[in-house]
Design an enzyme around this catalytic site. Structure first.
Site, PDB file in Angstrom:
ATOM      1  N   CYS A  48       6.516  15.873  -1.637  1.00 12.99           N
ATOM      2  CA  CYS A  48       5.495  14.836  -1.672  1.00 12.99           C
ATOM      3  C   CYS A  48       4.341  15.194  -2.599  1.00 12.99           C
ATOM      4  O   CYS A  48       3.945  14.421  -3.455  1.00 12.99           O
ATOM      5  CB  CYS A  48       4.965  14.555  -0.269  1.00 12.99           C
ATOM      6  SG  CYS A  48       3.670  13.303  -0.236  1.00 12.99           S
ATOM      7  N   CYS A  53       5.431  11.713  -3.782  1.00 11.81           N
ATOM      8  CA  CYS A  53       4.457  10.651  -3.496  1.00 11.81           C
ATOM      9  C   CYS A  53       3.170  10.757  -4.295  1.00 11.81           C
ATOM     10  O   CYS A  53       2.708   9.770  -4.879  1.00 11.81           O
ATOM     11  CB  CYS A  53       4.079  10.660  -2.011  1.00 11.81           C
ATOM     12  SG  CYS A  53       5.348  11.213  -0.881  1.00 11.81           S
ATOM     13  N   LYS A  56       3.569  10.537  -8.188  1.00 13.09           N
ATOM     14  CA  LYS A  56       4.086   9.182  -8.412  1.00 13.09           C
ATOM     15  C   LYS A  56       2.978   8.144  -8.313  1.00 13.09           C
ATOM     16  O   LYS A  56       2.853   7.247  -9.152  1.00 13.09           O
ATOM     17  CB  LYS A  56       5.200   8.910  -7.397  1.00 13.09           C
ATOM     18  CG  LYS A  56       5.850   7.538  -7.433  1.00 13.09           C
ATOM     19  CD  LYS A  56       5.149   6.508  -6.561  1.00 13.09           C
ATOM     20  CE  LYS A  56       4.909   6.931  -5.149  1.00 13.09           C
ATOM     21  NZ  LYS A  56       6.091   6.989  -4.317  1.00 13.09           N
ATOM     22  N   GLY A 181      19.732   3.246  -9.708  1.00 11.29           N
ATOM     23  CA  GLY A 181      19.347   3.269  -8.308  1.00 11.29           C
ATOM     24  C   GLY A 181      18.611   2.007  -7.911  1.00 11.29           C
ATOM     25  O   GLY A 181      18.132   1.242  -8.759  1.00 11.29           O
ATOM     26  N   GLY A 183      16.584   2.136  -4.699  1.00  6.34           N
ATOM     27  CA  GLY A 183      15.693   2.474  -3.609  1.00  6.34           C
ATOM     28  C   GLY A 183      14.260   2.665  -4.067  1.00  6.34           C
ATOM     29  O   GLY A 183      13.877   2.276  -5.179  1.00  6.34           O
ATOM     30  N   TYR A 184      13.462   3.284  -3.188  1.00  4.22           N
ATOM     31  CA  TYR A 184      12.042   3.499  -3.478  1.00  4.22           C
ATOM     32  C   TYR A 184      11.827   4.099  -4.869  1.00  4.22           C
ATOM     33  O   TYR A 184      11.051   3.593  -5.678  1.00  4.22           O
ATOM     34  CB  TYR A 184      11.441   4.486  -2.469  1.00  4.22           C
ATOM     35  CG  TYR A 184      11.170   3.986  -1.081  1.00  4.22           C
ATOM     36  CD1 TYR A 184       9.859   3.778  -0.651  1.00  4.22           C
ATOM     37  CD2 TYR A 184      12.187   3.772  -0.163  1.00  4.22           C
ATOM     38  CE1 TYR A 184       9.580   3.370   0.647  1.00  4.22           C
ATOM     39  CE2 TYR A 184      11.925   3.361   1.124  1.00  4.22           C
ATOM     40  CZ  TYR A 184      10.617   3.163   1.532  1.00  4.22           C
ATOM     41  OH  TYR A 184      10.348   2.749   2.812  1.00  4.22           O
ATOM     42  N   GLU A 188      10.169   2.152  -8.018  1.00  2.00           N
ATOM     43  CA  GLU A 188       8.804   2.554  -8.368  1.00  2.00           C
ATOM     44  C   GLU A 188       8.707   3.023  -9.814  1.00  2.00           C
ATOM     45  O   GLU A 188       7.778   2.635 -10.543  1.00  2.00           O
ATOM     46  CB  GLU A 188       8.325   3.634  -7.402  1.00  2.00           C
ATOM     47  CG  GLU A 188       8.064   3.083  -6.001  1.00  2.00           C
ATOM     48  CD  GLU A 188       7.783   4.141  -4.961  1.00  2.00           C
ATOM     49  OE1 GLU A 188       7.208   3.792  -3.920  1.00  2.00           O
ATOM     50  OE2 GLU A 188       8.142   5.320  -5.174  1.00  2.00           O
ATOM     51  N   ARG A 211      17.862  -2.098  -0.554  1.00  2.00           N
ATOM     52  CA  ARG A 211      18.748  -2.404   0.575  1.00  2.00           C
ATOM     53  C   ARG A 211      18.049  -2.058   1.890  1.00  2.00           C
ATOM     54  O   ARG A 211      17.432  -1.013   2.033  1.00  2.00           O
ATOM     55  CB  ARG A 211      20.043  -1.590   0.440  1.00  2.00           C
ATOM     56  CG  ARG A 211      21.058  -1.823   1.556  1.00  2.00           C
ATOM     57  CD  ARG A 211      22.381  -1.153   1.202  1.00  2.00           C
ATOM     58  NE  ARG A 211      22.233   0.285   1.013  1.00  2.00           N
ATOM     59  CZ  ARG A 211      22.352   1.191   1.981  1.00  2.00           C
ATOM     60  NH1 ARG A 211      22.594   0.797   3.224  1.00  2.00           N
ATOM     61  NH2 ARG A 211      22.229   2.477   1.716  1.00  2.00           N
ATOM     62  N   ALA A 348       5.347   1.682   2.625  1.00  2.00           N
ATOM     63  CA  ALA A 348       4.977   0.986   1.396  1.00  2.00           C
ATOM     64  C   ALA A 348       5.881   1.433   0.267  1.00  2.00           C
ATOM     65  O   ALA A 348       6.299   2.592   0.202  1.00  2.00           O
ATOM     66  CB  ALA A 348       3.518   1.264   1.035  1.00  2.00           C
ATOM     67  N   HIS A 443     -12.779 -13.744   4.514  1.00  3.88           N
ATOM     68  CA  HIS A 443     -12.631 -14.669   3.386  1.00  3.88           C
ATOM     69  C   HIS A 443     -13.624 -14.333   2.280  1.00  3.88           C
ATOM     70  O   HIS A 443     -14.773 -13.991   2.569  1.00  3.88           O
ATOM     71  CB  HIS A 443     -12.875 -16.099   3.888  1.00  3.88           C
ATOM     72  CG  HIS A 443     -12.701 -17.144   2.835  1.00  3.88           C
ATOM     73  ND1 HIS A 443     -11.465 -17.525   2.374  1.00  3.88           N
ATOM     74  CD2 HIS A 443     -13.615 -17.876   2.145  1.00  3.88           C
ATOM     75  CE1 HIS A 443     -11.620 -18.463   1.458  1.00  3.88           C
ATOM     76  NE2 HIS A 443     -12.921 -18.688   1.301  1.00  3.88           N
ATOM     77  N   GLU A 448      -6.171 -12.527   4.569  1.00  2.82           N
ATOM     78  CA  GLU A 448      -6.475 -13.554   5.569  1.00  2.82           C
ATOM     79  C   GLU A 448      -5.274 -14.447   5.857  1.00  2.82           C
ATOM     80  O   GLU A 448      -5.196 -15.078   6.912  1.00  2.82           O
ATOM     81  CB  GLU A 448      -7.670 -14.396   5.148  1.00  2.82           C
ATOM     82  CG  GLU A 448      -7.453 -15.274   3.933  1.00  2.82           C
ATOM     83  CD  GLU A 448      -8.719 -16.045   3.550  1.00  2.82           C
ATOM     84  OE1 GLU A 448      -9.182 -16.844   4.386  1.00  2.82           O
ATOM     85  OE2 GLU A 448      -9.228 -15.839   2.437  1.00  2.82           O
TER      86      GLU A 448
END
Length: 467
Positions: A48, A53, A56, A181, A183-184, A188, A211, A348, A443, A448
């Site tokens: 990570c 993470c 990235k 690929g 995936g994440y 990304e 997926r 996320a 707002h 919202e």
């Protein structure tokens, strides 16, 4: 369980792996009075922090500026000529990663943990062997070695590809990149390189990326990526990669025309990093993918050996590894037994636009057999009503039609990750649609919409019981 030192062993806990899960477990165990050693053969911080993470996300930030510069014109700004300096950015990124690595080591040292900067392998239920030949005995051993990129060993030309490890250290930005690929990681980096101005081709064997995510989210992201000029090649896999004078020629199995690129990134998944650790010889059972099999307390088939994080292949997310490591340390050394809850985990995807999701997808909710109310809104974010950018935002709520409980929240658009962290609290607490409706809107914000959607876009009746 008592944390009192056991004189039969050199340490109370030996952790193999200095990533997020292992570091958290080591530090918490030490605060409970345990004698702890951590072995890390590469850099403290794990995937990570070092090559996942964190770097990235820094790359994602860098890739967003070109659109910010363009959008500024709609708000009256005049932005001059811009350019991106890849080596300068990489150097800045590396400085930040080095700073974070130092913090990880400092925090462990302050807690009284001894760090061993070398490889360690399991030598038995209560012993590890270090690369320098030493053997350390431990009352408990924790495996926290994470995962590593999967490689297609049968692919001709695979030696010309890079993985998510090398992508952070390229000497120059590729003008053309092909990413394999869905995936994440693949999604990304497709967004990152497109944002930085590279020509991007994303290849995936399935019909849609991501997926397991909600179908509307998958469709929405693919539509947004197409607008950004990312070439999406679905239903394809590589057949070979050949290096030539003009770059790397990627050929495909199912008939798509070859694509020439400067770099080919293989992001086809990750697998547990258990090879050569001596686990099986010590009696630790592994799964088909090489994952360490554990129970709810993260204990392996050997009572004195535990495992947390991606190496167990449960839920491969950094915060999950941290929770598992913390639960292990509290349970074994702190006398406070608890387990990490793997249900309703917010997550996320730092694509562009960003995705945030928690709970069930529409398909998963329908599979429960409940009556389902689906609330969905798509709209242009307020910023882009003036910038003129052709982009849309998606928000979706899935609600049990009988209990009114919110089963899933899905957001695709700016700051989706920030929103889903907060929405995740409500979903985890069992909030109902009425709870959302009774919450005052902030707002003007995009968020919202989560509390102002009043009428379902469609309803699914309760599935009839099988005869």
């Amino acid at each position: 369980m008592s944390s009192a030192a056991d004189p039969r062993f050199d340490v109370d806990l030996f952790v193999i792996g200095g990533g997020s899960g292992g570091v958290r477990a080591a530090r918490i165990a030490a605060t409970h009075g345990a004698r702890v050693m951590v072995a890390e053969e590469y850099r403290m911080g794990g995937t990570c922090v070092i090559r996942g993470c964190v770097p990235k996300k820094l790359m994602v930030y860098a890739s967003q500026f070109h659109e910010h510069f363009e959008d500024a014109a709609g708000f009256g700004w005049t932005v001059g000529e811009t350019s991106f300096d890849w080596p300068r950015f990489i150097a800045a990124k590396d400085r930040e990663i080095t700073r974070l690595e130092g913090i990880y080591g400092t925090n462990l040292t302050k807690a009284g943990v001894e760090i061993v900067a070398q490889r360690a392998t399991v030598a038995g239920p209560n012993a590890v062997t270090l690369a320098d030949g030493r053997t350390i005995t431990a009352k408990y051993i924790l495996i926290a070695t994470g995962g590593r990129p999967s490689v297609d060993e049968s692919l001709p030309g695979r030696e010309h590809t890079i993985s998510s490890n090398e992508v952070f250290h390229l000497p120059e930005q590729p003008k053309r990149i092909v990413i394999a690929g869905g995936g994440y990681i693949a999604v990304e980096f497709a967004g990152v390189f497109a944002g930085l101005g590279s020509e991007v081709t994303l290849v995936y064997r399935g019909d849609k990326v991501l997926r397991g995510f909600d179908e509307d989210v998958r469709d929405h992201l693919m539509a947004e990526y197409a607008k950004k000029g990312i070439r999406l090649v679905m239903g394809e896999v590589f057949s070979s990669i050949e290096k030539g004078a003009d770059g790397l020629t990627v050929s495909f199995r199912n008939g798509h025309a070859p694509v020439v690129a400067d770099q080919v990134l293989m992001a086809i998944g990750r697998k547990p990093n258990t090879a050569g650790l001596g686990l099986e010889a010590a009696g630790v059972k592994l799964g088909k993918a090489g994952e360490v099999l554990v129970d709810a307390d993260s204990r392996t088939s050997v009572p004195s050996i535990y495992a947390v994080g991606d190496v167990t292949d449960r839920v491969n997310l950094t915060p999950v590894a941290i929770r598992e490591g913390h639960a292990f340390a509290d349970t074994v050394f702190g006398g406070k037994a608890w387990t990490a809850d793997h249900q309703l985990i917010p997550t996320a995807v730092f694509s562009e636009p960003e995705i945030g999701t928690v709970g069930l997808s529409e398909a998963e909710a329908l599979a429960t057999g409940c009556a389902l109310d689906v609330y969905k809104a798509t709209f242009r974010p307020m910023k882009h009503t003036i910038s003129g950018r052709d982009t849309r935002m998606l928000m979706k709520l899935l609600v049990d039609g009988e209990t009114d409980r919110v089963l899933g929240v899905h957001v695709c658009g700016p700051d989706a990750g920030e929103m889903i962290q907060l929405a995740g609290i409500a979903v985890k607490m069992g909030a109902t649609k009425a709870d959302f409706d009774s919450t005052m809107a902030v707002h003007p914000t995009a968020a919202e919409e989560l509390v102002t959607m009043r009428t379902p876009s469609h309803r699914h009746p309760k599935a009839p019981k099988a005869a």
